[in-house]
Scaffold this motif. Structure first.
Motif, PDB file in Angstrom:
ATOM      1  N   ALA A 126       0.995  -1.079   0.404  1.00 39.40           N
ATOM      2  CA  ALA A 126       0.150   0.183  -0.335  1.00 39.40           C
ATOM      3  C   ALA A 126       0.737   1.019  -0.210  1.00 39.40           C
ATOM      4  CB  ALA A 126      -0.378   0.071   1.052  1.00 39.40           C
ATOM      5  N   GLY A 127       0.369   2.145  -0.728  1.00 40.96           N
ATOM      6  CA  GLY A 127       1.309   3.437  -0.983  1.00 40.96           C
ATOM      7  C   GLY A 127       2.206   3.342  -1.600  1.00 40.96           C
ATOM      8  N   PRO A 128       2.614   4.538  -2.402  1.00 43.58           N
ATOM      9  CA  PRO A 128       3.150   4.258  -3.959  1.00 43.58           C
ATOM     10  C   PRO A 128       4.957   4.547  -3.889  1.00 43.58           C
ATOM     11  CG  PRO A 128       3.596   6.893  -2.669  1.00 43.58           C
ATOM     12  CD  PRO A 128       2.681   6.222  -1.965  1.00 43.58           C
ATOM     13  N   GLY A 129       4.978   3.854  -2.097  1.00 46.96           N
ATOM     14  CA  GLY A 129       6.337   3.013  -3.148  1.00 46.96           C
ATOM     15  C   GLY A 129       7.568   3.990  -2.605  1.00 46.96           C
ATOM     16  N   ASP A 130       7.306   5.796  -2.671  1.00 43.95           N
ATOM     17  CA  ASP A 130       8.215   6.503  -2.678  1.00 43.95           C
ATOM     18  C   ASP A 130       8.642   7.441  -1.130  1.00 43.95           C
ATOM     19  OD1 ASP A 130       6.055   7.977  -3.484  1.00 43.95           O
ATOM     20  OD2 ASP A 130       7.123   8.358  -5.514  1.00 43.95           O
ATOM     21  N   LEU A 131       7.600   6.789   0.072  1.00 44.34           N
ATOM     22  CA  LEU A 131       8.199   8.176   0.812  1.00 44.34           C
ATOM     23  C   LEU A 131       9.323   7.835   1.549  1.00 44.34           C
ATOM     24  CD1 LEU A 131       3.838   8.119   1.930  1.00 44.34           C
ATOM     25  CD2 LEU A 131       5.519   9.789   0.310  1.00 44.34           C
ATOM     26  N   GLY A 132       9.410   8.716   2.162  1.00 45.41           N
ATOM     27  CA  GLY A 132       9.986   8.519   3.258  1.00 45.41           C
ATOM     28  C   GLY A 132      11.899   8.302   2.813  1.00 45.41           C
ATOM     29  N   VAL A 142       3.563  -1.303   4.387  1.00 41.94           N
ATOM     30  CA  VAL A 142       2.577  -0.110   4.114  1.00 41.94           C
ATOM     31  C   VAL A 142       3.199   0.686   4.509  1.00 41.94           C
ATOM     32  CG1 VAL A 142       0.161   0.602   5.181  1.00 41.94           C
ATOM     33  CG2 VAL A 142       0.965  -1.785   5.027  1.00 41.94           C
ATOM     34  N   GLN A 143       2.826   1.425   2.803  1.00 43.50           N
ATOM     35  CA  GLN A 143       3.554   2.960   2.869  1.00 43.50           C
ATOM     36  C   GLN A 143       2.753   4.283   2.458  1.00 43.50           C
ATOM     37  OE1 GLN A 143       7.458   2.414   0.712  1.00 43.50           O
ATOM     38  NE2 GLN A 143       8.235   0.957   1.926  1.00 43.50           N
ATOM     39  N   ALA A 146       0.264   8.056   6.057  1.00 45.60           N
ATOM     40  CA  ALA A 146       0.364   7.866   8.249  1.00 45.60           C
ATOM     41  C   ALA A 146       1.003   7.210   8.327  1.00 45.60           C
ATOM     42  CB  ALA A 146      -1.493   7.216   7.786  1.00 45.60           C
ATOM     43  N   MET A 147       1.783   6.070   8.017  1.00 46.59           N
ATOM     44  CA  MET A 147       3.053   5.316   8.333  1.00 46.59           C
ATOM     45  C   MET A 147       4.374   5.670   8.508  1.00 46.59           C
ATOM     46  SD  MET A 147       1.855   2.095   9.521  1.00 46.59           S
ATOM     47  CE  MET A 147       0.000   2.993   9.553  1.00 46.59           C
ATOM     48  N   LEU A 148       3.950   6.715   8.022  1.00 46.30           N
ATOM     49  CA  LEU A 148       5.298   7.580   7.534  1.00 46.30           C
ATOM     50  C   LEU A 148       5.457   8.658   9.120  1.00 46.30           C
ATOM     51  CD1 LEU A 148       8.351   8.212   6.274  1.00 46.30           C
ATOM     52  CD2 LEU A 148       6.497  10.211   5.034  1.00 46.30           C
ATOM     53  N   GLU A 149       4.340   8.913   9.174  1.00 45.44           N
ATOM     54  CA  GLU A 149       4.044   9.971   9.792  1.00 45.44           C
ATOM     55  C   GLU A 149       4.294   8.689  11.765  1.00 45.44           C
ATOM     56  OE1 GLU A 149       2.956  12.066  13.639  1.00 45.44           O
ATOM     57  OE2 GLU A 149       1.963   9.875  13.006  1.00 45.44           O
ATOM     58  N   ARG A 150       3.900   8.036  11.928  1.00 47.27           N
ATOM     59  CA  ARG A 150       4.447   6.695  12.725  1.00 47.27           C
ATOM     60  C   ARG A 150       5.901   6.693  12.811  1.00 47.27           C
ATOM     61  NH1 ARG A 150       0.383   4.619  15.892  1.00 47.27           N
ATOM     62  NH2 ARG A 150       2.071   3.103  16.554  1.00 47.27           N
ATOM     63  N   TYR A 151       6.508   6.347  11.802  1.00 52.03           N
ATOM     64  CA  TYR A 151       8.396   6.461  11.648  1.00 52.03           C
ATOM     65  C   TYR A 151       8.781   7.363  11.985  1.00 52.03           C
ATOM     66  CZ  TYR A 151      12.498   5.834   9.629  1.00 52.03           C
ATOM     67  OH  TYR A 151      13.606   5.729   9.463  1.00 52.03           O
ATOM     68  N   GLU A 152       8.703   8.399  12.030  1.00 53.87           N
ATOM     69  CA  GLU A 152       9.208   9.964  12.133  1.00 53.87           C
ATOM     70  C   GLU A 152       8.399   9.920  13.399  1.00 53.87           C
ATOM     71  OE1 GLU A 152       7.656  12.839   8.659  1.00 53.87           O
ATOM     72  OE2 GLU A 152       9.310  11.706   7.973  1.00 53.87           O
ATOM     73  N   ARG A 153       7.592   9.717  13.990  1.00 50.26           N
ATOM     74  CA  ARG A 153       7.069  10.124  15.198  1.00 50.26           C
ATOM     75  C   ARG A 153       8.372   9.111  16.439  1.00 50.26           C
ATOM     76  NH1 ARG A 153       1.448  11.787  17.726  1.00 50.26           N
ATOM     77  NH2 ARG A 153       1.942  11.638  19.610  1.00 50.26           N
ATOM     78  N   TYR A 154       7.993   7.796  15.873  1.00 49.66           N
ATOM     79  CA  TYR A 154       7.976   6.716  17.485  1.00 49.66           C
ATOM     80  C   TYR A 154       9.177   5.521  17.087  1.00 49.66           C
ATOM     81  CZ  TYR A 154       3.427   7.588  17.964  1.00 49.66           C
ATOM     82  OH  TYR A 154       1.787   8.622  18.536  1.00 49.66           O
ATOM     83  N   VAL A 155       9.906   6.378  15.491  1.00 45.16           N
ATOM     84  CA  VAL A 155      10.908   5.201  15.109  1.00 45.16           C
ATOM     85  C   VAL A 155      12.308   5.740  14.659  1.00 45.16           C
ATOM     86  CG1 VAL A 155      11.492   3.342  13.571  1.00 45.16           C
ATOM     87  CG2 VAL A 155       9.255   3.195  14.544  1.00 45.16           C
ATOM     88  N   ALA A 156      12.170   6.512  14.272  1.00 44.23           N
ATOM     89  CA  ALA A 156      13.442   7.342  13.787  1.00 44.23           C
ATOM     90  C   ALA A 156      14.256   8.088  14.595  1.00 44.23           C
ATOM     91  CB  ALA A 156      13.369   8.378  12.460  1.00 44.23           C
ATOM     92  N   PRO A 157      13.636   9.091  15.441  1.00 49.46           N
ATOM     93  CA  PRO A 157      14.297   9.726  16.808  1.00 49.46           C
ATOM     94  C   PRO A 157      15.047   8.640  17.280  1.00 49.46           C
ATOM     95  CG  PRO A 157      12.451  10.188  16.479  1.00 49.46           C
ATOM     96  CD  PRO A 157      12.180   9.041  15.277  1.00 49.46           C
ATOM     97  N   ALA A 158      15.187   7.719  17.029  1.00 42.86           N
ATOM     98  CA  ALA A 158      15.674   6.641  17.993  1.00 42.86           C
ATOM     99  C   ALA A 158      16.940   6.598  17.780  1.00 42.86           C
ATOM    100  CB  ALA A 158      14.915   5.009  17.805  1.00 42.86           C
TER     101      ALA A 158
END
Length: 251
Positions: A126-132, A142-143, A146-158
């Motif tokens: 799901a998704g365009p495949g070129d986000l993030g 699932v790209q 909404a999933m990118l927002e979760r990644y940037e909020r809860y995963v990437a900062p770590a």
């Protein structure tokens, strides 16, 4: 060991995977576990978040020893529940084997396990495949925005907080030398059919290892299943909690 807690009652120890910290586990599991009578404890595993990994910590066995000490301190010897994602699930299974009289329930989501095999090719469902960034695109199947927002909020900062030197040192000896007997209490195993990080075949094997296991292999979900299928995960964890209540007579 640094940790955050929510609620009061029976402890639930929730262990995150490698390369992140408690924030991912908290975001994924708190919606399902936030209920009366549960004290949810989300630690940062050694070398991640705000928990240091000293030079003397050189293997998965050393990490497990630290987690056993932490669990004893947090629970005071009382019964508790264990939830883990990825590497956190590997440690959770070992904790349950070492504390069988205390652990009342075990939930393993996308577990890292020895003998991993048949890893599917990573593909976007799901998704365009070129986000993030590359990490997002290799983690999520699932790209969507909404999933990118979760990644940037809860995963990437770590990532900025990870002690990569310690992770490499421990990772060189990541297999536990003694895993212990199967856990005989209420168990939940959830795997993503498209998990190209750890696969799902080894997780399916756990159905024959732990005698009271509910197994779910979820289509259109990868290693980021807790983000990608939150409602299904919440339902599965709810069923698991119900089995624990019936087995222990608690409410």
């Amino acid at each position: 060991m640094h940790a955050v807690e929510h609620g009061a009652g029976r402890p639930v120890l929730v262990l995150h995977g490698a390369g992140v910290d408690h924030r991912e586990a908290e975001a994924c599991f708190e919606p399902a576990l936030s209920r009366p009578g549960l004290r949810r404890v989300y630690p940062d595993l050694p070398g991640m978040g705000a928990t240091a990994a000293p030079e003397a910590m050189r293997s998965a066995d050393d990490v497990l020893d630290a987690l056993l000490t932490f669990a004893d301190e947090v629970t005071g010897g009382d019964p508790f529940l264990l939830v883990g994602h990825s590497a956190g699930a590997y440690y959770a299974q070992a904790l349950a084997a070492r504390r069988p009289a205390q652990v009342a329930g075990l939930a393993l989501v996308c577990p890292l396990l020895p003998g991993g095999r048949d890893l599917p090719a990573h593909r976007v469902v799901a998704g365009p495949g070129d986000l993030g960034d590359d990490e997002f695109r290799s983690y999520f199947v699932v790209q969507t925005p909404a999933m990118l927002e979760r990644y940037e909020r809860y995963v990437a900062p770590a990532a900025a907080l990870v002690d990569w030197t310690a992770m490499e040192r421990i990772g060189a000896r990541w297999e536990l030398t003694a895993e212990g007997p199967p856990f005989e209490g209420p168990t939940l195993v959830v795997a993503g059919r498209l998990d190209s990080t750890v696969g799902y075949a080894a997780a399916v094997d756990l159905l024959d290892v732990h005698p009271h296991t509910t197994l779910s292999v979820v289509d259109d979900a990868g290693h980021a299943l807790p983000h990608e299928q939150p409602e299904l995960l919440r339902a599965l964890l709810g069923e698991w909690l119900g089995r624990i209540e019936r087995a222990t007579g608690s409410r």
